[in-house]
Design a protein around this motif. Structure first.
Motif, PDB file in Angstrom:
ATOM      1  N   THR A 250     -36.206  11.585  45.576  1.00 28.06           N
ATOM      2  CA  THR A 250     -36.424  10.678  45.858  1.00 28.06           C
ATOM      3  C   THR A 250     -37.519  10.030  45.278  1.00 28.06           C
ATOM      4  O   THR A 250     -38.294  10.597  44.668  1.00 28.06           O
ATOM      5  CB  THR A 250     -36.933  10.769  47.824  1.00 28.06           C
ATOM      6  N   SER A 251     -37.046   8.650  45.181  1.00 30.96           N
ATOM      7  CA  SER A 251     -38.232   8.210  44.338  1.00 30.96           C
ATOM      8  C   SER A 251     -38.427   6.666  45.850  1.00 30.96           C
ATOM      9  O   SER A 251     -37.857   6.177  45.758  1.00 30.96           O
ATOM     10  CB  SER A 251     -37.719   7.339  43.363  1.00 30.96           C
ATOM     11  N   GLY A 252     -39.573   5.376  45.643  1.00 32.19           N
ATOM     12  CA  GLY A 252     -40.252   5.022  46.559  1.00 32.19           C
ATOM     13  C   GLY A 252     -40.705   3.493  45.884  1.00 32.19           C
ATOM     14  O   GLY A 252     -41.463   4.202  44.963  1.00 32.19           O
ATOM     15  N   THR A 253     -40.670   2.153  46.116  1.00 29.05           N
ATOM     16  CA  THR A 253     -41.619   1.683  45.785  1.00 29.05           C
ATOM     17  C   THR A 253     -42.831   1.191  47.125  1.00 29.05           C
ATOM     18  O   THR A 253     -43.391   0.175  47.027  1.00 29.05           O
ATOM     19  CB  THR A 253     -40.626  -0.163  45.348  1.00 29.05           C
ATOM     20  N   TYR A 254     -42.588   1.631  48.044  1.00 25.32           N
ATOM     21  CA  TYR A 254     -43.224   1.228  48.800  1.00 25.32           C
ATOM     22  C   TYR A 254     -44.457   1.231  49.645  1.00 25.32           C
ATOM     23  O   TYR A 254     -45.641   0.951  50.389  1.00 25.32           O
ATOM     24  CB  TYR A 254     -42.414   1.269  50.679  1.00 25.32           C
ATOM     25  N   ARG A 255     -45.426   2.250  48.709  1.00 19.51           N
ATOM     26  CA  ARG A 255     -46.584   2.468  48.264  1.00 19.51           C
ATOM     27  C   ARG A 255     -47.548   2.334  47.022  1.00 19.51           C
ATOM     28  O   ARG A 255     -48.723   2.461  47.517  1.00 19.51           O
ATOM     29  CB  ARG A 255     -45.937   4.678  48.405  1.00 19.51           C
ATOM     30  N   ARG A 256     -46.746   1.723  46.611  1.00 20.07           N
ATOM     31  CA  ARG A 256     -47.293   0.973  45.356  1.00 20.07           C
ATOM     32  C   ARG A 256     -47.186  -0.298  44.760  1.00 20.07           C
ATOM     33  O   ARG A 256     -45.697  -0.771  44.405  1.00 20.07           O
ATOM     34  CB  ARG A 256     -46.813   2.457  44.538  1.00 20.07           C
ATOM     35  N   HIS A 257     -47.365  -1.186  45.610  1.00 19.56           N
ATOM     36  CA  HIS A 257     -47.619  -2.692  45.219  1.00 19.56           C
ATOM     37  C   HIS A 257     -48.506  -3.759  45.211  1.00 19.56           C
ATOM     38  O   HIS A 257     -49.853  -3.730  45.436  1.00 19.56           O
ATOM     39  CB  HIS A 257     -45.989  -3.274  45.414  1.00 19.56           C
ATOM     40  N   PHE A 258     -48.387  -4.591  44.498  1.00 15.03           N
ATOM     41  CA  PHE A 258     -49.194  -6.309  44.954  1.00 15.03           C
ATOM     42  C   PHE A 258     -49.205  -7.340  45.268  1.00 15.03           C
ATOM     43  O   PHE A 258     -48.126  -7.663  45.024  1.00 15.03           O
ATOM     44  CB  PHE A 258     -50.739  -6.135  43.482  1.00 15.03           C
ATOM     45  N   ASP A 259     -49.734  -7.838  46.068  1.00 17.19           N
ATOM     46  CA  ASP A 259     -49.412  -8.939  46.097  1.00 17.19           C
ATOM     47  C   ASP A 259     -50.557  -9.860  45.162  1.00 17.19           C
ATOM     48  O   ASP A 259     -51.662 -10.754  45.218  1.00 17.19           O
ATOM     49  CB  ASP A 259     -49.802  -9.735  47.570  1.00 17.19           C
ATOM     50  N   GLU A 260     -49.710 -11.314  44.663  1.00 16.73           N
ATOM     51  CA  GLU A 260     -50.636 -12.708  44.495  1.00 16.73           C
ATOM     52  C   GLU A 260     -49.644 -13.853  44.486  1.00 16.73           C
ATOM     53  O   GLU A 260     -48.250 -13.861  44.705  1.00 16.73           O
ATOM     54  CB  GLU A 260     -50.531 -12.805  42.810  1.00 16.73           C
ATOM     55  N   GLN A 261     -50.742 -14.619  45.640  1.00 14.45           N
ATOM     56  CA  GLN A 261     -50.205 -15.625  45.630  1.00 14.45           C
ATOM     57  C   GLN A 261     -49.023 -15.639  46.853  1.00 14.45           C
ATOM     58  O   GLN A 261     -47.779 -16.649  46.468  1.00 14.45           O
ATOM     59  CB  GLN A 261     -49.911 -16.441  44.529  1.00 14.45           C
ATOM     60  N   GLY A 262     -49.148 -15.161  47.575  1.00 11.16           N
ATOM     61  CA  GLY A 262     -48.125 -15.186  48.835  1.00 11.16           C
ATOM     62  C   GLY A 262     -46.925 -13.929  48.413  1.00 11.16           C
ATOM     63  O   GLY A 262     -45.687 -14.032  48.611  1.00 11.16           O
ATOM     64  N   LYS A 263     -46.920 -13.369  46.798  1.00 15.12           N
ATOM     65  CA  LYS A 263     -45.127 -12.878  46.939  1.00 15.12           C
ATOM     66  C   LYS A 263     -45.949 -11.930  46.251  1.00 15.12           C
ATOM     67  O   LYS A 263     -47.079 -11.055  45.534  1.00 15.12           O
ATOM     68  CB  LYS A 263     -44.935 -13.908  45.111  1.00 15.12           C
ATOM     69  N   THR A 264     -45.320 -10.996  46.574  1.00 11.00           N
ATOM     70  CA  THR A 264     -45.473  -8.892  46.396  1.00 11.00           C
ATOM     71  C   THR A 264     -44.864  -9.234  45.203  1.00 11.00           C
ATOM     72  O   THR A 264     -43.343  -8.726  44.690  1.00 11.00           O
ATOM     73  CB  THR A 264     -44.978  -8.346  47.609  1.00 11.00           C
ATOM     74  N   TYR A 265     -44.905  -8.049  43.835  1.00  5.27           N
ATOM     75  CA  TYR A 265     -44.537  -6.642  43.426  1.00  5.27           C
ATOM     76  C   TYR A 265     -44.825  -5.658  43.107  1.00  5.27           C
ATOM     77  O   TYR A 265     -45.653  -5.128  43.313  1.00  5.27           O
ATOM     78  CB  TYR A 265     -45.001  -7.750  41.849  1.00  5.27           C
ATOM     79  N   GLY A 266     -43.405  -5.096  43.080  1.00  8.47           N
ATOM     80  CA  GLY A 266     -43.084  -3.556  43.074  1.00  8.47           C
ATOM     81  C   GLY A 266     -43.813  -3.116  41.861  1.00  8.47           C
ATOM     82  O   GLY A 266     -43.518  -3.835  40.487  1.00  8.47           O
ATOM     83  N   HIS A 267     -43.640  -1.998  41.429  1.00 12.56           N
ATOM     84  CA  HIS A 267     -44.169  -0.965  40.390  1.00 12.56           C
ATOM     85  C   HIS A 267     -42.420  -0.275  39.414  1.00 12.56           C
ATOM     86  O   HIS A 267     -43.143   0.084  38.545  1.00 12.56           O
ATOM     87  CB  HIS A 267     -45.414  -0.144  40.637  1.00 12.56           C
ATOM     88  N   ILE A 268     -42.055  -0.904  40.000  1.00 14.28           N
ATOM     89  CA  ILE A 268     -40.865  -0.643  39.455  1.00 14.28           C
ATOM     90  C   ILE A 268     -40.292  -1.507  39.083  1.00 14.28           C
ATOM     91  O   ILE A 268     -40.244  -2.650  39.509  1.00 14.28           O
ATOM     92  CB  ILE A 268     -39.144   0.134  40.219  1.00 14.28           C
ATOM     93  N   ILE A 269     -40.463  -1.474  37.501  1.00 13.84           N
ATOM     94  CA  ILE A 269     -39.974  -2.765  35.866  1.00 13.84           C
ATOM     95  C   ILE A 269     -38.853  -2.573  35.484  1.00 13.84           C
ATOM     96  O   ILE A 269     -38.125  -1.647  34.746  1.00 13.84           O
ATOM     97  CB  ILE A 269     -41.006  -3.124  34.894  1.00 13.84           C
ATOM     98  N   ASP A 270     -38.006  -3.812  35.551  1.00 16.77           N
ATOM     99  CA  ASP A 270     -35.958  -3.792  34.885  1.00 16.77           C
ATOM    100  C   ASP A 270     -37.042  -4.513  33.303  1.00 16.77           C
ATOM    101  O   ASP A 270     -37.113  -4.823  32.592  1.00 16.77           O
ATOM    102  CB  ASP A 270     -35.665  -5.303  35.760  1.00 16.77           C
ATOM    103  N   ALA A 271     -36.280  -3.143  32.587  1.00 16.56           N
ATOM    104  CA  ALA A 271     -36.811  -3.397  31.139  1.00 16.56           C
ATOM    105  C   ALA A 271     -36.093  -4.331  30.271  1.00 16.56           C
ATOM    106  O   ALA A 271     -36.302  -4.750  29.024  1.00 16.56           O
ATOM    107  CB  ALA A 271     -36.478  -1.364  30.687  1.00 16.56           C
TER     108      ALA A 271
END
Length: 350
Positions: A250-271
């Motif tokens: 199981t992999s998840g994004t819900y514990r690792r992200h940051f917010d900037e100018q009202g937008k959330t960026y998760g750590h899963i990056i599309d290559a």
């Protein structure tokens, strides 16, 4: 695609292995337990056998296995084979450890089947967005385009006949941590197999591989976490019904992200784009029989998203369970294969 919330970069030295024997006069044979810390997370291993097992020898072989993997693919140790490969700029052929060759074989298949969404060479993008240093920021389009020129799994060549690899770009680097826990689970399970143990459960960082059944004849039971905003996560439980070995990653994004100018960026990056994904898939669970492969796919599905990921799972006949965040209530999706898999059966009524 880089590591997910529980697939931390292989970062910690192997710590001592603790062995426990859980026995009772009313429930022979005994259940053996080994646990410890490795690769930045914890592991727990349970096994039992009708015959007496050499626990000291098993513990020694497990410790040796963990050290060998750490020395090969750790991105934390400067003296690991992978760290030296990444630091070097040579484009000559280099002899590679078996673990690197095995994981590159999986990575190339998943990279192709995902249309390039999964790619273990995108560390420059991971650093660019601040996920490696925790100094988060949104880079410029020019910075993203520049970082993309330093990535690409196609720039890693493999000679399976000689056991060598080379990079065709001097600045290319590899990060195999998105499969590291799965591969380690496979190798620890192999240690038990070599000692004649055929009933066991190997868990590391929440990922696992189970074979056989418990000492009392009941099935090994596993659970998938369903994250819920503002509430304790619920569990969906399954019994392992295919006794030749079943993996769950199981992999998840819900514990690792940051917010900037009202937008959330998760750590899963599309290559393919160099940017964090914009869909709302927060968790992906994959059942299978090869932990390293299902580990890679659990991460890949988080890149593909619910629609594209479910389509890939159905095309490849993978038992998959996805959790998508839509408002306050998570929405779940499951592949056709999960509904009909012989690997597990869902536990109801609990």
């Amino acid at each position: 695609m880089l590591s997910t919330s529980r697939h931390s970069i292989i970062a910690a030295p192997v710590c001592g292995l603790a062995l426990v024997l859980l026995s009772g006069c009313d429930r022979p044979p005994a259940l053996h337990v080994a646990e410890g810390q490795a690769q930045g997370t914890s592991y727990h291993i349970k096994w039992w056998s009708e015959d007496q097992s050499d626990d000291k020898a098993i513990a020694g072989d497990m410790s040796d296995t963990l050290k060998r993997i750490d020395q090969a693919i750790s991105t934390y140790r400067d003296d690991s084979w992978l760290a030296r490969f990444n630091q070097g700029t040579s484009t000559d052929w280099q002899k590679a450890p078996g673990s690197v060759l095995a994981l590159l074989h999986i990575a190339r298949d998943v990279n192709r089947q995902s249309g390039g969404c999964y790619d273990p060479t995108i560390a420059p993008l991971f650093r660019l967005w601040g996920f490696q240093t925790h100094q988060f920021h949104v880079p410029t389009d020019a910075d993203i385009s520049s970082a993309l020129t330093h990535t690409g799994l196609q720039h890693i060549e493999v000679n399976t006949n000689t056991g060598e690899i080379r990079k065709t770009r001097p600045d290319l680097s590899l990060d195999l941590s998105s499969m590291g826990e799965g591969y380690t689970i496979e190798q620890l399970a192999d240690v038990l197999q070599q000692h004649g143990i055929t009933n066991y459960l190997v868990e590391m960082g929440g990922d696992l591989f189970a074979r056989g059944h418990k000492p009392d004849g009941s099935a090994w039971r596993v659970g998938i976490e369903k994250p819920q905003q503002g509430a304790p996560a619920s569990q969906r439980a399954f019994d392992i019904t295919q006794q030749d070995g079943v993996s769950l990653n199981t992999s998840g994004t819900y514990r690792r992200h940051f917010d900037e100018q009202g937008k959330t960026y998760g750590h899963i990056i599309d290559a393919r784009t160099g940017r964090p994904v914009t869909h709302h898939l927060v968790s992906a669970s994959v059942f299978g029989t090869r932990p390293a492969l299902t580990d890679a796919w659990a991460t890949t599905l988080l890149c593909l998203g619910p629609k594209e990921g479910l389509a890939a799972a159905n095309q490849l006949n993978m038992p998959v369970y996805l959790v998508e965040k839509k408002g306050q209530t998570p929405v779940t999706h499951e592949s056709n294969a999960l509904k009909n898999t012989p690997l597990v059966s869902e536990v109801t009524g609990n």
